[in-house]
Write a protein that holds these residues in place. Structure first.
Motif, PDB file in Angstrom:
ATOM      1  N   PRO A  85       0.816  -1.206   0.000  1.00  0.00           N
ATOM      2  CA  PRO A  85       0.000   0.000   0.000  1.00  0.00           C
ATOM      3  C   PRO A  85       0.854   1.263   0.000  1.00  0.00           C
ATOM      4  N   ALA A  86       0.394   2.277  -0.720  1.00  0.00           N
ATOM      5  CA  ALA A  86       1.088   3.560  -0.713  1.00  0.00           C
ATOM      6  C   ALA A  86       0.862   4.221   0.640  1.00  0.00           C
ATOM      7  N   ALA A  87       1.918   4.799   1.198  1.00  0.00           N
ATOM      8  CA  ALA A  87       1.804   5.447   2.500  1.00  0.00           C
ATOM      9  C   ALA A  87       2.966   6.403   2.681  1.00  0.00           C
ATOM     10  N   SER A  88       2.703   7.546   3.291  1.00  0.00           N
ATOM     11  CA  SER A  88       3.771   8.477   3.616  1.00  0.00           C
ATOM     12  C   SER A  88       4.407   8.071   4.943  1.00  0.00           C
ATOM     13  N   TYR A  89       5.621   8.567   5.160  1.00  0.00           N
ATOM     14  CA  TYR A  89       6.279   8.292   6.437  1.00  0.00           C
ATOM     15  C   TYR A  89       5.451   8.825   7.593  1.00  0.00           C
ATOM     16  N   GLU A  90       4.949  10.050   7.473  1.00  0.00           N
ATOM     17  CA  GLU A  90       4.218  10.647   8.596  1.00  0.00           C
ATOM     18  C   GLU A  90       2.956   9.856   8.917  1.00  0.00           C
ATOM     19  N   GLU A  91       2.236   9.381   7.891  1.00  0.00           N
ATOM     20  CA  GLU A  91       1.034   8.587   8.148  1.00  0.00           C
ATOM     21  C   GLU A  91       1.362   7.331   8.941  1.00  0.00           C
ATOM     22  N   ALA A  97       2.426   5.308  16.410  1.00  0.00           N
ATOM     23  CA  ALA A  97       2.376   5.975  17.711  1.00  0.00           C
ATOM     24  C   ALA A  97       1.031   5.734  18.398  1.00  0.00           C
ATOM     25  N   ARG A  98      -0.064   5.753  17.638  1.00  0.00           N
ATOM     26  CA  ARG A  98      -1.378   5.500  18.244  1.00  0.00           C
ATOM     27  C   ARG A  98      -1.506   4.055  18.712  1.00  0.00           C
ATOM     28  N   ALA A  99      -0.747   3.160  18.072  1.00  0.00           N
ATOM     29  CA  ALA A  99      -0.816   1.748  18.431  1.00  0.00           C
ATOM     30  C   ALA A  99       0.048   1.391  19.635  1.00  0.00           C
ATOM     31  N   ARG A 121      11.516   1.645  24.361  1.00  0.00           N
ATOM     32  CA  ARG A 121      11.997   2.935  23.860  1.00  0.00           C
ATOM     33  C   ARG A 121      10.900   3.660  23.080  1.00  0.00           C
ATOM     34  N   ARG A 122      10.064   2.898  22.376  1.00  0.00           N
ATOM     35  CA  ARG A 122       9.019   3.545  21.572  1.00  0.00           C
ATOM     36  C   ARG A 122       8.110   4.415  22.418  1.00  0.00           C
ATOM     37  N   ALA A 123       7.787   3.958  23.628  1.00  0.00           N
ATOM     38  CA  ALA A 123       6.891   4.726  24.492  1.00  0.00           C
ATOM     39  C   ALA A 123       7.639   5.707  25.376  1.00  0.00           C
ATOM     40  N   ASN A 124       8.958   5.753  25.266  1.00  0.00           N
ATOM     41  CA  ASN A 124       9.776   6.627  26.107  1.00  0.00           C
ATOM     42  C   ASN A 124      10.788   7.384  25.259  1.00  0.00           C
ATOM     43  N   SER A 125      10.304   7.969  24.188  1.00  0.00           N
ATOM     44  CA  SER A 125      11.178   8.712  23.282  1.00  0.00           C
ATOM     45  C   SER A 125      10.395   9.841  22.637  1.00  0.00           C
ATOM     46  N   VAL A 126      11.125  10.777  22.070  1.00  0.00           N
ATOM     47  CA  VAL A 126      10.521  11.902  21.360  1.00  0.00           C
ATOM     48  C   VAL A 126      10.190  11.469  19.936  1.00  0.00           C
ATOM     49  N   LEU A 127       8.986  11.795  19.495  1.00  0.00           N
ATOM     50  CA  LEU A 127       8.602  11.585  18.099  1.00  0.00           C
ATOM     51  C   LEU A 127       8.616  12.953  17.420  1.00  0.00           C
ATOM     52  N   PRO A 128       9.634  13.245  16.599  1.00  0.00           N
ATOM     53  CA  PRO A 128       9.805  14.590  16.051  1.00  0.00           C
ATOM     54  C   PRO A 128       9.159  14.754  14.670  1.00  0.00           C
ATOM     55  N   LEU A 129       7.859  14.894  14.637  1.00  0.00           N
ATOM     56  CA  LEU A 129       7.147  15.081  13.371  1.00  0.00           C
ATOM     57  C   LEU A 129       6.884  16.571  13.169  1.00  0.00           C
ATOM     58  N   TRP A 261      -5.505   0.852   8.605  1.00  0.00           N
ATOM     59  CA  TRP A 261      -4.297   0.156   9.016  1.00  0.00           C
ATOM     60  C   TRP A 261      -4.541  -0.883  10.103  1.00  0.00           C
ATOM     61  N   ALA A 262      -3.813  -1.996  10.001  1.00  0.00           N
ATOM     62  CA  ALA A 262      -3.728  -2.998  11.060  1.00  0.00           C
ATOM     63  C   ALA A 262      -2.247  -3.141  11.398  1.00  0.00           C
ATOM     64  N   GLY A 263      -1.887  -2.856  12.647  1.00  0.00           N
ATOM     65  CA  GLY A 263      -0.492  -2.919  13.057  1.00  0.00           C
ATOM     66  C   GLY A 263      -0.235  -4.158  13.901  1.00  0.00           C
TER      67      GLY A 263
END
Length: 341
Positions: A85-91, A97-99, A121-129, A261-263
């Motif tokens: 599927p086509a998808a951007s990085y930000e999407e 992040a929501r998952a 680390r995923r839940a304890n890091s900065v997401l710089p969007l 999406w299904a993650g």
């Protein structure tokens, strides 16, 4: 890779091309009989003091002396995807992040500071969007102070290898002594092929909560209350369990359905039951539930050295979309001089 115009090699790059995806050809071992051409493709992240710094798709940085260049040009921002599927990085970053949501978060401009008591680390890091709304050094000072108040190391999650990813930020962090500790890849694929996999019928149980048996198989043993909150929070969370003969399940998995999406995550199989199709069966059951909820595309994260998982996901139609990395702040007494940044 064509660098020529009328049969002549050309260098069509300048320092003004920093931030663009480029392809360069250089001569290695200049002046020696073993000299040869080498091509490098990636984002030009700096061009200072006669040295080019290029960040490749997987995050590897290559330093190239300007004197060794024989050709170079700007190339399209990202290669066209041939499947999935086509998808951007930000999407994808926002869906991931929501998952996997933190217990607490705070905005710093376009950055999100996330904490969950140190659980992953995923839940304890900065997401710089986006832009933090401050000069970088000031933003990093704010980040470090925020995590220090919580007794946590400061991490920033970045990505490379797709349009809109953060090669420039990676280079800035490394220049300031931040250390890349973990790298992995985000893979995407169609959901329907996953749902057509191994079918174990009622042997795969689906629940909204991870029971004791599920947690017994989960690789992060002794899940705390904070961990359970991270695991169970999301748009539509499902847990799959294949019971075993003993106390722990033979296989488990987790899926978060979020729009199209299904993650998938936490797909784990007992060592004695591997290579029996159980991982595929878990994903099949979860994918069918996700299809029922309206999803059509899938994503998952996999480490580069997990050959078994990569082979399975490849057979299910997944392909790499981008790489992501976690950078850890340097120890206070090891900070490099940031003058000039």
């Amino acid at each position: 890779m064509e660098f020529t115009a009328g049969g002549r090699l050309e260098l069509r790059l300048t320092a003004s091309d920093v931030g663009k995806r480029v392809s360069v050809r250089r001569l290695t071992e200049v002046g020696s009989p073993g000299a040869k051409f080498t091509d490098t493709v990636g984002v030009l992240t700096s061009w200072n003091d006669g040295v080019l710094l290029i960040t490749k798709r997987g995050g590897e940085q290559v330093r190239i002396p300007e004197s060794s260049l024989v050709a170079g040009k700007v190339v399209p921002a990202a290669p066209a995807r041939r499947r999935g599927p086509a998808a951007s990085y930000e999407e994808l970053a926002r869906a991931a992040a929501r998952a996997w949501q933190p217990v607490e978060s705070e905005r710093l401009g376009g950055w999100e500071l996330r904490a969950a008591g140190g659980f992953t680390r995923r839940a304890n890091s900065v997401l710089p969007l986006g832009d933090p709304g401050l000069p970088l050094d000031e933003a990093l000072t704010r980040v470090r102070a925020w995590y220090e108040r919580r007794g946590l190391p400061a991490y920033i999650q970045t990505a490379t290898g797709a349009e809109g990813t953060q090669e420039l930020l990676c280079a800035e962090l490394e220049a300031r002594g931040w250390v890349r500790e973990v790298s992995a890849e985000m893979w995407v694929g169609g959901l329907a092929p996953v749902a057509d996999g191994v079918d174990l019928g009622d042997r795969v149980g689906l629940t909204r909560e991870p029971g004791e048996a599920w947690l017994g198989r989960y690789q992060r043993k002794g899940a705390s209350e904070v961990a359970l909150k991270v695991l169970t929070t999301g748009p539509s969370v499902w847990f799959a369990t294949v019971p075993g003969d003993g106390g722990e399940p033979d296989a488990i998995g987790r899926c978060v359905v979020d729009g199209r999406w299904a993650g998938f995550a936490a797909v784990e199989v007992a060592p004695s039951r591997r290579r029996e199709g159980l991982a595929s069966a878990v994903m099949t059951a979860l994918a069918r539930r996700a299809l029922e909820e309206g999803a059509s595309a899938a994503w998952l994260q996999v480490e580069a050295d997990n050959e078994g998982a990569r082979a399975l996901y490849g057979r299910l139609g997944f392909a790499a979309h981008h790489a992501y990395h976690h950078y850890r702040a340097p120890e206070p007494d090891r900070d490099p001089d940031s003058a000039g940044h």
